[in-house]
Every structure is written in C-alpha cells, then in structure tokens.
Design an enzyme around this catalytic site. Structure first.
Site, PDB file in Angstrom:
ATOM      1  N   GLU A  84       2.709  -7.951   6.803  1.00  0.00           N
ATOM      2  CA  GLU A  84       3.908  -7.739   7.607  1.00  0.00           C
ATOM      3  C   GLU A  84       4.452  -6.354   7.293  1.00  0.00           C
ATOM      4  O   GLU A  84       4.370  -5.868   6.168  1.00  0.00           O
ATOM      5  CB  GLU A  84       4.952  -8.828   7.375  1.00  0.00           C
ATOM      6  CG  GLU A  84       5.428  -8.959   5.967  1.00  0.00           C
ATOM      7  CD  GLU A  84       6.249 -10.220   5.767  1.00  0.00           C
ATOM      8  OE1 GLU A  84       5.942 -11.261   6.353  1.00  0.00           O
ATOM      9  OE2 GLU A  84       7.202 -10.135   4.984  1.00  0.00           O
ATOM     10  N   TYR A 110      -2.532   0.690  10.014  1.00  0.00           N
ATOM     11  CA  TYR A 110      -3.093  -0.649  10.235  1.00  0.00           C
ATOM     12  C   TYR A 110      -3.801  -0.740  11.596  1.00  0.00           C
ATOM     13  O   TYR A 110      -4.859  -1.356  11.711  1.00  0.00           O
ATOM     14  CB  TYR A 110      -1.992  -1.711  10.136  1.00  0.00           C
ATOM     15  CG  TYR A 110      -1.315  -1.761   8.789  1.00  0.00           C
ATOM     16  CD1 TYR A 110      -2.069  -1.710   7.608  1.00  0.00           C
ATOM     17  CD2 TYR A 110       0.066  -1.866   8.669  1.00  0.00           C
ATOM     18  CE1 TYR A 110      -1.454  -1.744   6.363  1.00  0.00           C
ATOM     19  CE2 TYR A 110       0.683  -1.905   7.423  1.00  0.00           C
ATOM     20  CZ  TYR A 110      -0.080  -1.834   6.292  1.00  0.00           C
ATOM     21  OH  TYR A 110       0.534  -1.872   5.060  1.00  0.00           O
ATOM     22  N   ASN A 148       8.393   1.433  10.346  1.00  0.00           N
ATOM     23  CA  ASN A 148       7.419   2.112   9.492  1.00  0.00           C
ATOM     24  C   ASN A 148       6.207   2.577  10.318  1.00  0.00           C
ATOM     25  O   ASN A 148       5.107   2.034  10.250  1.00  0.00           O
ATOM     26  CB  ASN A 148       6.981   1.173   8.356  1.00  0.00           C
ATOM     27  CG  ASN A 148       6.309   1.919   7.225  1.00  0.00           C
ATOM     28  OD1 ASN A 148       5.885   3.064   7.387  1.00  0.00           O
ATOM     29  ND2 ASN A 148       6.198   1.268   6.086  1.00  0.00           N
ATOM     30  N   ILE A 172       0.875  -1.180   0.000  1.00  0.00           N
ATOM     31  CA  ILE A 172       0.000   0.000   0.000  1.00  0.00           C
ATOM     32  C   ILE A 172       0.912   1.229   0.000  1.00  0.00           C
ATOM     33  O   ILE A 172       1.857   1.287   0.783  1.00  0.00           O
ATOM     34  CB  ILE A 172      -0.994   0.003   1.184  1.00  0.00           C
ATOM     35  CG1 ILE A 172      -1.888   1.244   1.159  1.00  0.00           C
ATOM     36  CG2 ILE A 172      -0.311  -0.122   2.519  1.00  0.00           C
ATOM     37  CD1 ILE A 172      -3.140   1.129   2.042  1.00  0.00           C
ATOM     38  N   ALA A 173       0.670   2.133  -0.907  1.00  0.00           N
ATOM     39  CA  ALA A 173       1.531   3.335  -0.973  1.00  0.00           C
ATOM     40  C   ALA A 173       0.731   4.531  -1.476  1.00  0.00           C
ATOM     41  O   ALA A 173      -0.065   4.413  -2.407  1.00  0.00           O
ATOM     42  CB  ALA A 173       2.723   3.078  -1.884  1.00  0.00           C
TER      43      ALA A 173
HETATM   44  C1  LIG Z   1       1.693   4.034   4.966  1.00  0.00           C
HETATM   45  C2  LIG Z   1       1.059   4.991   3.950  1.00  0.00           C
HETATM   46  C3  LIG Z   1       0.449   4.182   2.827  1.00  0.00           C
HETATM   47  C4  LIG Z   1      -0.028   5.825   4.637  1.00  0.00           C
HETATM   48  O1  LIG Z   1      -0.683   6.555   3.615  1.00  0.00           O
HETATM   49  P1  LIG Z   1      -1.424   7.955   3.913  1.00  0.00           P
HETATM   50  O2  LIG Z   1      -2.154   8.311   2.671  1.00  0.00           O
HETATM   51  O3  LIG Z   1      -0.470   8.935   4.457  1.00  0.00           O
HETATM   52  O4  LIG Z   1      -2.444   7.477   5.043  1.00  0.00           O
HETATM   53  P2  LIG Z   1      -3.509   8.357   5.852  1.00  0.00           P
HETATM   54  O5  LIG Z   1      -3.393   9.797   5.439  1.00  0.00           O
HETATM   55  O6  LIG Z   1      -4.816   7.702   5.702  1.00  0.00           O
HETATM   56  O7  LIG Z   1      -2.971   8.220   7.319  1.00  0.00           O
HETATM   57  C5  LIG Z   1      -3.220   7.080   8.075  1.00  0.00           C
HETATM   58  C6  LIG Z   1      -2.876   7.351   9.493  1.00  0.00           C
HETATM   59  O8  LIG Z   1      -1.462   7.435   9.653  1.00  0.00           O
HETATM   60  C7  LIG Z   1      -1.111   8.701  10.236  1.00  0.00           C
HETATM   61  N1  LIG Z   1      -0.040   9.301   9.484  1.00  0.00           N
HETATM   62  C8  LIG Z   1       0.198   9.205   8.160  1.00  0.00           C
HETATM   63  N2  LIG Z   1       1.304   9.905   7.833  1.00  0.00           N
HETATM   64  C9  LIG Z   1       1.749  10.442   8.978  1.00  0.00           C
HETATM   65  C10 LIG Z   1       2.850  11.274   9.318  1.00  0.00           C
HETATM   66  N3  LIG Z   1       3.725  11.687   8.388  1.00  0.00           N
HETATM   67  N4  LIG Z   1       3.012  11.637  10.592  1.00  0.00           N
HETATM   68  C11 LIG Z   1       2.138  11.221  11.544  1.00  0.00           C
HETATM   69  N5  LIG Z   1       1.080  10.429  11.295  1.00  0.00           N
HETATM   70  C12 LIG Z   1       0.896  10.050  10.044  1.00  0.00           C
HETATM   71  C13 LIG Z   1      -2.299   9.604  10.112  1.00  0.00           C
HETATM   72  O9  LIG Z   1      -2.347  10.396  11.281  1.00  0.00           O
HETATM   73  C14 LIG Z   1      -3.468   8.674   9.947  1.00  0.00           C
HETATM   74  O10 LIG Z   1      -4.089   8.449  11.149  1.00  0.00           O
HETATM   75  P3  LIG Z   1      -5.327   9.352  11.576  1.00  0.00           P
HETATM   76  O11 LIG Z   1      -6.335   9.262  10.489  1.00  0.00           O
HETATM   77  O12 LIG Z   1      -5.764   8.696  12.850  1.00  0.00           O
HETATM   78  O13 LIG Z   1      -4.801  10.720  11.739  1.00  0.00           O
HETATM   79  C15 LIG Z   1       2.144   5.986   3.399  1.00  0.00           C
HETATM   80  O14 LIG Z   1       2.850   6.549   4.476  1.00  0.00           O
HETATM   81  C16 LIG Z   1       3.117   5.388   2.414  1.00  0.00           C
HETATM   82  O15 LIG Z   1       2.841   5.338   1.214  1.00  0.00           O
HETATM   83  N6  LIG Z   1       4.299   4.909   2.892  1.00  0.00           N
HETATM   84  C17 LIG Z   1       5.300   4.337   1.992  1.00  0.00           C
HETATM   85  C18 LIG Z   1       4.946   2.957   1.544  1.00  0.00           C
HETATM   86  C19 LIG Z   1       4.820   2.023   2.724  1.00  0.00           C
HETATM   87  O16 LIG Z   1       5.674   1.989   3.584  1.00  0.00           O
HETATM   88  N7  LIG Z   1       3.722   1.232   2.755  1.00  0.00           N
HETATM   89  C20 LIG Z   1       3.448   0.274   3.805  1.00  0.00           C
HETATM   90  C21 LIG Z   1       4.086  -1.022   3.504  1.00  0.00           C
HETATM   91  S1  LIG Z   1       3.751  -2.250   4.743  1.00  0.00           S
END
Ligand SMILES: CC(C)(COP(=O)(O)OP(=O)(O)OC[C@H]1O[C@@H](n2cnc3c(N)ncnc32)[C@H](O)[C@@H]1OP(=O)(O)O)[C@@H](O)C(=O)NCCC(=O)NCCS
Length: 148
Positions: free
Chosen positions: A108, A120, A113, A74-75
C-alpha cells in the site's frame, strides 16, 4: 558515485545499527526505529540493503505469509534517488520472493507518493483498491498487487 558499485545484501542487525539514527533525516523513512527493529527481527520478514562500498544507500523489505508477501518498506537515501537504486532493490526483492515460492506481492502506498507509485507501476504492480483517507486522515492509500 559509480552505479556499477551497487551491491545487495540481506540486512543484518549491524546494518540496522548503522542507519537507525539517520533513518528520518537521510532516508525520509516513515517508520520509527522501534517498529523497524521489530519488523527486522520478525522471522517472516526479509530485508535487504543496497551498499556502495560499505555505505548503505537503500533498503527494502517484505513480510512473507505463506505464498504471499507484503512489501513493507523501500527507501533510497535522499541524496541517491532517481539513479535506479529503488528499481534494483525492488527487482531483487521480487526475485527473492519468486525463489521462495511467493505467488503474490501486495503493498500500500500513499496516493501523494508519486515516485513510489511510478516505481511500482514500472514493475507492473496493479492498483486494486483504495483505503480512503488512510494517511493522516487526509490521503488515500492505494493498494497494489503483482502476481509472480
Ligand atoms: C520510492 C523510492 C524508493 C524510489 O527510489 P529511487 O532509488 O529514486 O528509484 P529509481 O531511481 O529506481 O526510480 C524509479 C522510477 O521512479 C522515477 N522517479 C524516481 N524519483 C523521481 C523523481 N524525483 N522525479 C521523477 N521521477 C522519479 C524514475 O523516473 C524511475 O522510473 P524510470 O526508471 O522509468 O525513469 C524513493 O523515492 C524513496 O526512498 N522515497 C521515500 C520512501 C518511500 O516513500 N518509499 C515508498 C513507501 S510505499
């Protein structure tokens, strides 16, 4: 960017072609292009994309094995994070899994991260075990599951 414009679609090979050259730079994706392409072509895989207008701002996918599925990836695009897009994609993936009769989701994640773990946990995934030093022989993998 308007939050209301986000639409979710099943990912096509054309979508993949549009993002494959920017996966590492714009999405910080940890897979190489070939691994991703093979996953996408696998008949047990389901991938979705989040789009604003015609631009892909995120993707997520799972591999289905009987009544269980592993969330494989997921990204969200780097410039669009923390706006709820990851949550929208995960919610949709969970609802598609339910529609397909999946009973349990597994994944996993690297212990480092924090953002992904936060996402999750927000969707009630529970930590069930760890694989020691799984990433780069340094960081633990946290195994999480959610019953549907
Ligand atoms: C993990 C990932 C998909 C989250 O995507 P996102 O679009 O930022 O997700 P959301 O905006 O819905 O945030 C989800 C929760 O995480 C928290 N969050 C996301 N980015 C954050 C940041 N930079 N700092 C603090 N909290 C954060 C948010 O607070 C949110 O929780 P909330 O709704 O209770 O506030 C993104 O960080 C990503 O693409 N990471 C790189 C790829 C990766 O590592 N994927 C996971 C592989 S297992």
């Amino acid at each position: 960017m308007s939050y209301n414009n986000i639409k979710i679609f099943q990912m096509t090979m054309e979508d993949f072609s549009n993002i494959k050259h920017i996966l590492l730079h714009d999405f910080d994706d940890f897979w190489n292009v070939q691994t991703f392409e093979e996953e996408l072509k696998n008949e047990n895989s389901y991938y979705l994309v989040a789009k604003i207008d015609n631009t892909i701002i995120g993707f997520a996918g799972m591999k289905i094995i009987l009544d269980e599925a592993d969330i494989m990836n997921i990204a969200t695009r780097k410039d669009s994070r923390n706006l709820g897009i990851g949550s929208i994609m995960l919610e949709k993936l969970i609802s598609i899994a339910k529609e397909r009769g999946i009973k349990k989701l597994m994944l996993e994640v690297n212990e480092k991260n924090i953002n992904a773990i936060h996402l999750y946990k927000k969707f009630n995934f529970e930590e069930i075990s760890t694989r020691k030093k799984y990433y780069d022989n340094m960081y633990d993998a946290i195994i999480m599951q959610k019953f549907l």
